[in-house]
Design a protein around this motif. Structure first.
Motif, PDB file in Angstrom:
ATOM      1  N   MET A  17       0.846  -1.185   0.000  1.00 14.95           N
ATOM      2  CA  MET A  17       0.000   0.000   0.000  1.00 14.95           C
ATOM      3  C   MET A  17       0.887   1.242   0.000  1.00 14.95           C
ATOM      4  N   ILE A  18       0.488   2.240  -0.773  1.00 11.75           N
ATOM      5  CA  ILE A  18       1.239   3.487  -0.887  1.00 11.75           C
ATOM      6  C   ILE A  18       0.308   4.640  -0.566  1.00 11.75           C
ATOM      7  N   ASP A  19       0.772   5.588   0.220  1.00 12.01           N
ATOM      8  CA  ASP A  19       0.000   6.796   0.523  1.00 12.01           C
ATOM      9  C   ASP A  19       0.552   7.959  -0.274  1.00 12.01           C
ATOM     10  N   ASN A  20      -0.338   8.791  -0.822  1.00  9.10           N
ATOM     11  CA  ASN A  20       0.124  10.040  -1.423  1.00  9.10           C
ATOM     12  C   ASN A  20       0.751  10.878  -0.325  1.00  9.10           C
ATOM     13  N   ASP A  21       1.718  11.688  -0.689  1.00 15.95           N
ATOM     14  CA  ASP A  21       2.434  12.482   0.313  1.00 15.95           C
ATOM     15  C   ASP A  21       1.668  13.715   0.759  1.00 15.95           C
ATOM     16  N   GLY A  22       0.559  14.024   0.128  1.00 18.15           N
ATOM     17  CA  GLY A  22      -0.216  15.194   0.510  1.00 18.15           C
ATOM     18  C   GLY A  22      -1.644  15.088   0.006  1.00 18.15           C
ATOM     19  N   TYR A  23      -2.356  16.189   0.113  1.00 17.25           N
ATOM     20  CA  TYR A  23      -3.736  16.278  -0.361  1.00 17.25           C
ATOM     21  C   TYR A  23      -3.735  16.957  -1.725  1.00 17.25           C
ATOM     22  N   TYR A  24      -4.508  16.412  -2.667  1.00 21.65           N
ATOM     23  CA  TYR A  24      -4.541  16.942  -4.031  1.00 21.65           C
ATOM     24  C   TYR A  24      -5.981  17.051  -4.507  1.00 21.65           C
ATOM     25  N   LYS A  25      -6.251  18.049  -5.337  1.00 19.27           N
ATOM     26  CA  LYS A  25      -7.597  18.243  -5.869  1.00 19.27           C
ATOM     27  C   LYS A  25      -7.914  17.217  -6.947  1.00 19.27           C
ATOM     28  N   VAL A  26      -9.185  16.848  -6.997  1.00 23.15           N
ATOM     29  CA  VAL A  26      -9.685  15.915  -8.003  1.00 23.15           C
ATOM     30  C   VAL A  26      -9.998  16.718  -9.263  1.00 23.15           C
ATOM     31  N   GLU A  27      -9.353  16.372 -10.361  1.00 21.50           N
ATOM     32  CA  GLU A  27      -9.569  17.070 -11.630  1.00 21.50           C
ATOM     33  C   GLU A  27     -10.737  16.478 -12.410  1.00 21.50           C
ATOM     34  N   HIS A  28     -10.811  15.145 -12.481  1.00 18.87           N
ATOM     35  CA  HIS A  28     -11.842  14.466 -13.271  1.00 18.87           C
ATOM     36  C   HIS A  28     -12.275  13.192 -12.558  1.00 18.87           C
ATOM     37  N   GLU A  42      -4.905  16.409  -9.610  1.00 16.47           N
ATOM     38  CA  GLU A  42      -4.176  17.514 -10.228  1.00 16.47           C
ATOM     39  C   GLU A  42      -2.763  17.075 -10.586  1.00 16.47           C
ATOM     40  N   SER A  43      -2.240  17.642 -11.645  1.00 15.99           N
ATOM     41  CA  SER A  43      -0.934  17.198 -12.143  1.00 15.99           C
ATOM     42  C   SER A  43       0.242  17.792 -11.378  1.00 15.99           C
ATOM     43  N   ASN A  44      -0.013  18.695 -10.479  1.00 16.60           N
ATOM     44  CA  ASN A  44       1.064  19.295  -9.692  1.00 16.60           C
ATOM     45  C   ASN A  44       1.216  18.552  -8.367  1.00 16.60           C
ATOM     46  N   GLY A  45       1.822  17.364  -8.400  1.00 18.32           N
ATOM     47  CA  GLY A  45       2.067  16.603  -7.185  1.00 18.32           C
ATOM     48  C   GLY A  45       1.184  15.388  -6.983  1.00 18.32           C
ATOM     49  N   GLY A  46       0.132  15.224  -7.756  1.00 21.46           N
ATOM     50  CA  GLY A  46      -0.790  14.106  -7.559  1.00 21.46           C
ATOM     51  C   GLY A  46      -0.405  12.836  -8.282  1.00 21.46           C
ATOM     52  N   HIS A  73       1.125   9.173  -9.131  1.00 23.46           N
ATOM     53  CA  HIS A  73       1.309   7.914  -8.410  1.00 23.46           C
ATOM     54  C   HIS A  73       2.741   7.427  -8.562  1.00 23.46           C
ATOM     55  N   GLN A  74       3.094   6.397  -7.775  1.00 26.71           N
ATOM     56  CA  GLN A  74       4.450   5.858  -7.790  1.00 26.71           C
ATOM     57  C   GLN A  74       4.554   4.517  -8.516  1.00 26.71           C
ATOM     58  N   CYS A  75       3.485   4.083  -9.172  1.00 30.62           N
ATOM     59  CA  CYS A  75       3.538   2.827  -9.919  1.00 30.62           C
ATOM     60  C   CYS A  75       4.406   3.014 -11.162  1.00 30.62           C
ATOM     61  N   SER A  76       4.972   1.923 -11.655  1.00 31.65           N
ATOM     62  CA  SER A  76       5.905   2.041 -12.774  1.00 31.65           C
ATOM     63  C   SER A  76       5.230   2.331 -14.111  1.00 31.65           C
ATOM     64  N   ASP A  77       3.916   2.060 -14.256  1.00 31.75           N
ATOM     65  CA  ASP A  77       3.215   2.435 -15.484  1.00 31.75           C
ATOM     66  C   ASP A  77       2.890   3.923 -15.409  1.00 31.75           C
ATOM     67  N   LYS A  78       3.678   4.731 -16.073  1.00 34.44           N
ATOM     68  CA  LYS A  78       3.521   6.190 -16.028  1.00 34.44           C
ATOM     69  C   LYS A  78       2.784   6.731 -17.252  1.00 34.44           C
ATOM     70  N   THR A  79       2.010   5.868 -17.945  1.00 33.81           N
ATOM     71  CA  THR A  79       1.244   6.318 -19.099  1.00 33.81           C
ATOM     72  C   THR A  79       0.329   7.464 -18.709  1.00 33.81           C
ATOM     73  N   TYR A  80      -0.343   7.343 -17.579  1.00 32.16           N
ATOM     74  CA  TYR A  80      -1.213   8.386 -17.035  1.00 32.16           C
ATOM     75  C   TYR A  80      -0.816   8.595 -15.572  1.00 32.16           C
ATOM     76  N   PRO A  81       0.146   9.480 -15.299  1.00 29.29           N
ATOM     77  CA  PRO A  81       0.725   9.580 -13.955  1.00 29.29           C
ATOM     78  C   PRO A  81      -0.213  10.081 -12.860  1.00 29.29           C
ATOM     79  N   THR A  82      -1.328  10.713 -13.221  1.00 32.11           N
ATOM     80  CA  THR A  82      -2.240  11.210 -12.181  1.00 32.11           C
ATOM     81  C   THR A  82      -3.585  10.476 -12.192  1.00 32.11           C
ATOM     82  N   ARG A  83      -3.675   9.375 -12.928  1.00 26.03           N
ATOM     83  CA  ARG A  83      -4.927   8.601 -12.992  1.00 26.03           C
ATOM     84  C   ARG A  83      -4.860   7.435 -12.017  1.00 26.03           C
ATOM     85  N   TYR A  84      -5.929   7.282 -11.255  1.00 23.70           N
ATOM     86  CA  TYR A  84      -6.087   6.179 -10.309  1.00 23.70           C
ATOM     87  C   TYR A  84      -7.376   5.453 -10.680  1.00 23.70           C
TER      88      TYR A  84
END
Length: 109
Positions: free
Chosen positions: A21-32, A46-50, A52-63
């Motif tokens: 399990m991985i926790d985000n390091d802060g609070y980030y706004k939901v864009e979509h 949001e793309s400024n800090g949101g 993820h740390q998974c190796s698939d970086k195709t969509y770095p802010t999508r969960y």
């Protein structure tokens, strides 16, 4: 012959093989927030800090969340919708699946 010791070793191996399990390091706004007919939901932070740390970086802010795998899916989805409409940030706990895609396990509003 299968005995208790073998069962204990198999159980320990399956527990230790689970994703971390991985926790985000802060609070980030939901864009979509997207919900698809197959029961999957995509949450974009949001793309400024949101990112993820998974190796698939195709969509770095999508969960992702899946109705089939996420416990309390409706509660989490409601929190994401409330965060999106109110503009309040969220903090996530997620895990990288076998394809290294981040799946939401918990959300804090």
């Amino acid at each position: 012959m299968f005995n208790k010791t073998m069962f204990s070793m198999l159980l320990l191996a399956s527990v230790s093989a689970t994703a971390q399990m991985i926790d985000n390091d802060g609070y980030y706004k939901v864009e979509h927030v997207y919900s698809w007919s197959n029961g999957e939901a995509h949450i974009w932070l949001e793309s400024n800090g949101g990112e993820h740390q998974c190796s698939d970086k195709t969509y770095p802010t999508r969960y992702l969340m899946s109705r089939n795998t996420a416990l309390e899916f409706d509660h989490k989805f409601s929190i994401f919708l409330a965060a999106k409409t109110s503009g309040q940030p969220v903090k996530l706990r997620y895990e990288c699946d076998s394809s290294n895609i981040p799946f939401v396990k918990a959300v804090r509003f």
